[in-house]
Design a protein around this motif. Sequence first.
Motif, PDB file in Angstrom:
ATOM      1  N   TYR A  19       0.795  -1.229   0.000  1.00  0.00           N
ATOM      2  CA  TYR A  19       0.000   0.000   0.000  1.00  0.00           C
ATOM      3  C   TYR A  19       0.828   1.280   0.000  1.00  0.00           C
ATOM      4  O   TYR A  19       0.276   2.365  -0.082  1.00  0.00           O
ATOM      5  CB  TYR A  19      -0.973   0.000   1.185  1.00  0.00           C
ATOM      6  CG  TYR A  19      -1.972  -1.116   1.073  1.00  0.00           C
ATOM      7  CD1 TYR A  19      -2.855  -1.181  -0.003  1.00  0.00           C
ATOM      8  CD2 TYR A  19      -2.027  -2.121   2.025  1.00  0.00           C
ATOM      9  CE1 TYR A  19      -3.765  -2.204  -0.125  1.00  0.00           C
ATOM     10  CE2 TYR A  19      -2.945  -3.156   1.914  1.00  0.00           C
ATOM     11  CZ  TYR A  19      -3.808  -3.201   0.842  1.00  0.00           C
ATOM     12  OH  TYR A  19      -4.704  -4.224   0.721  1.00  0.00           O
ATOM     13  N   ARG A  20       2.141   1.167   0.099  1.00  0.00           N
ATOM     14  CA  ARG A  20       3.050   2.314  -0.007  1.00  0.00           C
ATOM     15  C   ARG A  20       2.543   3.509   0.787  1.00  0.00           C
ATOM     16  O   ARG A  20       2.151   4.540   0.236  1.00  0.00           O
ATOM     17  CB  ARG A  20       3.240   2.671  -1.484  1.00  0.00           C
ATOM     18  CG  ARG A  20       3.875   1.534  -2.255  1.00  0.00           C
ATOM     19  CD  ARG A  20       3.883   1.705  -3.745  1.00  0.00           C
ATOM     20  NE  ARG A  20       4.228   3.043  -4.162  1.00  0.00           N
ATOM     21  CZ  ARG A  20       3.783   3.611  -5.269  1.00  0.00           C
ATOM     22  NH1 ARG A  20       2.979   2.976  -6.074  1.00  0.00           N
ATOM     23  NH2 ARG A  20       4.150   4.829  -5.588  1.00  0.00           N
ATOM     24  N   TYR A 148      -7.727   1.182  -0.943  1.00  0.00           N
ATOM     25  CA  TYR A 148      -6.888   0.045  -0.594  1.00  0.00           C
ATOM     26  C   TYR A 148      -6.714  -0.787  -1.856  1.00  0.00           C
ATOM     27  O   TYR A 148      -7.421  -1.757  -2.081  1.00  0.00           O
ATOM     28  CB  TYR A 148      -7.563  -0.809   0.482  1.00  0.00           C
ATOM     29  CG  TYR A 148      -7.278  -0.386   1.907  1.00  0.00           C
ATOM     30  CD1 TYR A 148      -6.219  -0.942   2.610  1.00  0.00           C
ATOM     31  CD2 TYR A 148      -8.078   0.536   2.559  1.00  0.00           C
ATOM     32  CE1 TYR A 148      -5.962  -0.575   3.928  1.00  0.00           C
ATOM     33  CE2 TYR A 148      -7.836   0.904   3.872  1.00  0.00           C
ATOM     34  CZ  TYR A 148      -6.774   0.347   4.550  1.00  0.00           C
ATOM     35  OH  TYR A 148      -6.522   0.704   5.841  1.00  0.00           O
ATOM     36  N   LYS A 149      -5.803  -0.360  -2.710  1.00  0.00           N
ATOM     37  CA  LYS A 149      -5.506  -1.117  -3.935  1.00  0.00           C
ATOM     38  C   LYS A 149      -4.017  -1.355  -3.976  1.00  0.00           C
ATOM     39  O   LYS A 149      -3.225  -0.466  -3.661  1.00  0.00           O
ATOM     40  CB  LYS A 149      -5.959  -0.341  -5.177  1.00  0.00           C
ATOM     41  CG  LYS A 149      -7.472  -0.303  -5.310  1.00  0.00           C
ATOM     42  CD  LYS A 149      -7.886   0.108  -6.702  1.00  0.00           C
ATOM     43  CE  LYS A 149      -9.398  -0.003  -6.814  1.00  0.00           C
ATOM     44  NZ  LYS A 149      -9.980   0.958  -7.719  1.00  0.00           N
ATOM     45  N   PHE A 151      -0.320  -1.490  -4.623  1.00  0.00           N
ATOM     46  CA  PHE A 151       0.665  -0.605  -5.240  1.00  0.00           C
ATOM     47  C   PHE A 151       0.137   0.803  -5.529  1.00  0.00           C
ATOM     48  O   PHE A 151       0.746   1.555  -6.279  1.00  0.00           O
ATOM     49  CB  PHE A 151       1.288  -1.249  -6.484  1.00  0.00           C
ATOM     50  CG  PHE A 151       1.711  -2.673  -6.221  1.00  0.00           C
ATOM     51  CD1 PHE A 151       2.678  -2.962  -5.268  1.00  0.00           C
ATOM     52  CD2 PHE A 151       1.081  -3.721  -6.875  1.00  0.00           C
ATOM     53  CE1 PHE A 151       3.034  -4.273  -4.988  1.00  0.00           C
ATOM     54  CE2 PHE A 151       1.447  -5.038  -6.599  1.00  0.00           C
ATOM     55  CZ  PHE A 151       2.418  -5.312  -5.657  1.00  0.00           C
ATOM     56  N   LYS A 152      -0.988   1.144  -4.918  1.00  0.00           N
ATOM     57  CA  LYS A 152      -1.482   2.524  -4.944  1.00  0.00           C
ATOM     58  C   LYS A 152      -1.160   3.117  -3.579  1.00  0.00           C
ATOM     59  O   LYS A 152      -1.193   2.425  -2.564  1.00  0.00           O
ATOM     60  CB  LYS A 152      -3.008   2.560  -5.139  1.00  0.00           C
ATOM     61  CG  LYS A 152      -3.471   2.028  -6.457  1.00  0.00           C
ATOM     62  CD  LYS A 152      -3.457   3.109  -7.485  1.00  0.00           C
ATOM     63  CE  LYS A 152      -4.096   2.615  -8.778  1.00  0.00           C
ATOM     64  NZ  LYS A 152      -3.812   3.468  -9.886  1.00  0.00           N
ATOM     65  N   ARG A 153      -0.846   4.400  -3.559  1.00  0.00           N
ATOM     66  CA  ARG A 153      -0.493   5.050  -2.302  1.00  0.00           C
ATOM     67  C   ARG A 153      -1.702   5.158  -1.384  1.00  0.00           C
ATOM     68  O   ARG A 153      -2.793   5.519  -1.814  1.00  0.00           O
ATOM     69  CB  ARG A 153       0.098   6.434  -2.584  1.00  0.00           C
ATOM     70  CG  ARG A 153       0.741   7.060  -1.379  1.00  0.00           C
ATOM     71  CD  ARG A 153       1.643   8.211  -1.739  1.00  0.00           C
ATOM     72  NE  ARG A 153       2.759   7.908  -2.605  1.00  0.00           N
ATOM     73  CZ  ARG A 153       3.834   7.217  -2.248  1.00  0.00           C
ATOM     74  NH1 ARG A 153       3.937   6.732  -1.040  1.00  0.00           N
ATOM     75  NH2 ARG A 153       4.815   7.006  -3.091  1.00  0.00           N
ATOM     76  N   LEU A 154      -1.501   4.821  -0.095  1.00  0.00           N
ATOM     77  CA  LEU A 154      -2.542   4.936   0.924  1.00  0.00           C
ATOM     78  C   LEU A 154      -2.064   5.976   1.934  1.00  0.00           C
ATOM     79  O   LEU A 154      -0.962   5.863   2.469  1.00  0.00           O
ATOM     80  CB  LEU A 154      -2.751   3.582   1.617  1.00  0.00           C
ATOM     81  CG  LEU A 154      -3.885   3.508   2.616  1.00  0.00           C
ATOM     82  CD1 LEU A 154      -5.235   3.553   1.909  1.00  0.00           C
ATOM     83  CD2 LEU A 154      -3.796   2.227   3.434  1.00  0.00           C
ATOM     84  N   LYS A 155      -2.880   7.004   2.148  1.00  0.00           N
ATOM     85  CA  LYS A 155      -2.473   8.077   3.064  1.00  0.00           C
ATOM     86  C   LYS A 155      -3.023   7.845   4.462  1.00  0.00           C
ATOM     87  O   LYS A 155      -4.186   7.450   4.624  1.00  0.00           O
ATOM     88  CB  LYS A 155      -2.997   9.430   2.577  1.00  0.00           C
ATOM     89  CG  LYS A 155      -2.337   9.942   1.327  1.00  0.00           C
ATOM     90  CD  LYS A 155      -2.891  11.328   0.990  1.00  0.00           C
ATOM     91  CE  LYS A 155      -2.376  11.808  -0.355  1.00  0.00           C
ATOM     92  NZ  LYS A 155      -3.015  13.060  -0.752  1.00  0.00           N
TER      93      LYS A 155
END
Length: 193
Positions: A19-20, A148-149, A151-155
Motif C-alpha cells: 500500500y506504499r 486500498y488497492k 501498489f497505490k499510495r494509501l495516506k
Amino acid sequence: MNLYSFARSFVNGILNPIYRFEVKGKEHFPKDGGVLLCTNHIHNFDPPVVGINAPRPVHFMAKAELFKVPLLGKILPNINAFPVKRGMSDREALRTGLSLLKEGKVLGLFPEGTRSKTGELGKGLAGAGFFALRTDAAIVPCAIIGPYKAFKRLKVVYGKPIDMTALRERRASAEETTEFIMEEIRKLINENK
C-alpha cells in the motif's frame, strides 16, 4: 521484543510494500500523556494500518466475537486489543478505555463503530464524545485516505489535537462532542484527498 512490537514490524513488512503508505502529521502526535486517536473506518485493515503508522503503541477496542476465534482470541490481548460488545452500552469496555487514557496511553477508536461500505465518512457514535469529555486526554483526529488497492499510495494523516476546552467547560453532550470530532476528521479527508 514483545508481541506488539514484533507484530507491528511483521505487519509493516507485509502491508507497506503493497500500500506504499504516505504518513503525514506525525509531528502533531503528543509524545506522552493520554491520547484518544479518532479515525475514519474504510477497510478491515484500518486497525493494523493505524497501529503500525502511529508514533506510539495504540490500544484498540475490537468486537467481542473476535476474541472467541481460536488463536486470534489469544493473540488480540497481546497486541493491545480489548473486547467490546457492539450494539449495547458495554460498561467494562468503557471502563477499560477510560483507564487506558488516564494511565497516559493511546486509545484508538473508529467513532463510526463499523466500516463504511461506501468509503464516505458516516455518522459517529457517542463513544468518542464520552471518552473525550471524561478525560483530559489529547484528542487526535486521523484520516485514512484510500483506496486500498495494491501498489497505490494509501495516506494516513494525523491532525493537530482538537481543542476541547469549550465543549468540556459547557458540558456538551457526548453526541455533540463526537460530531465535533467527526467534523475534524472530515476536514482532514477533504484537505488531503
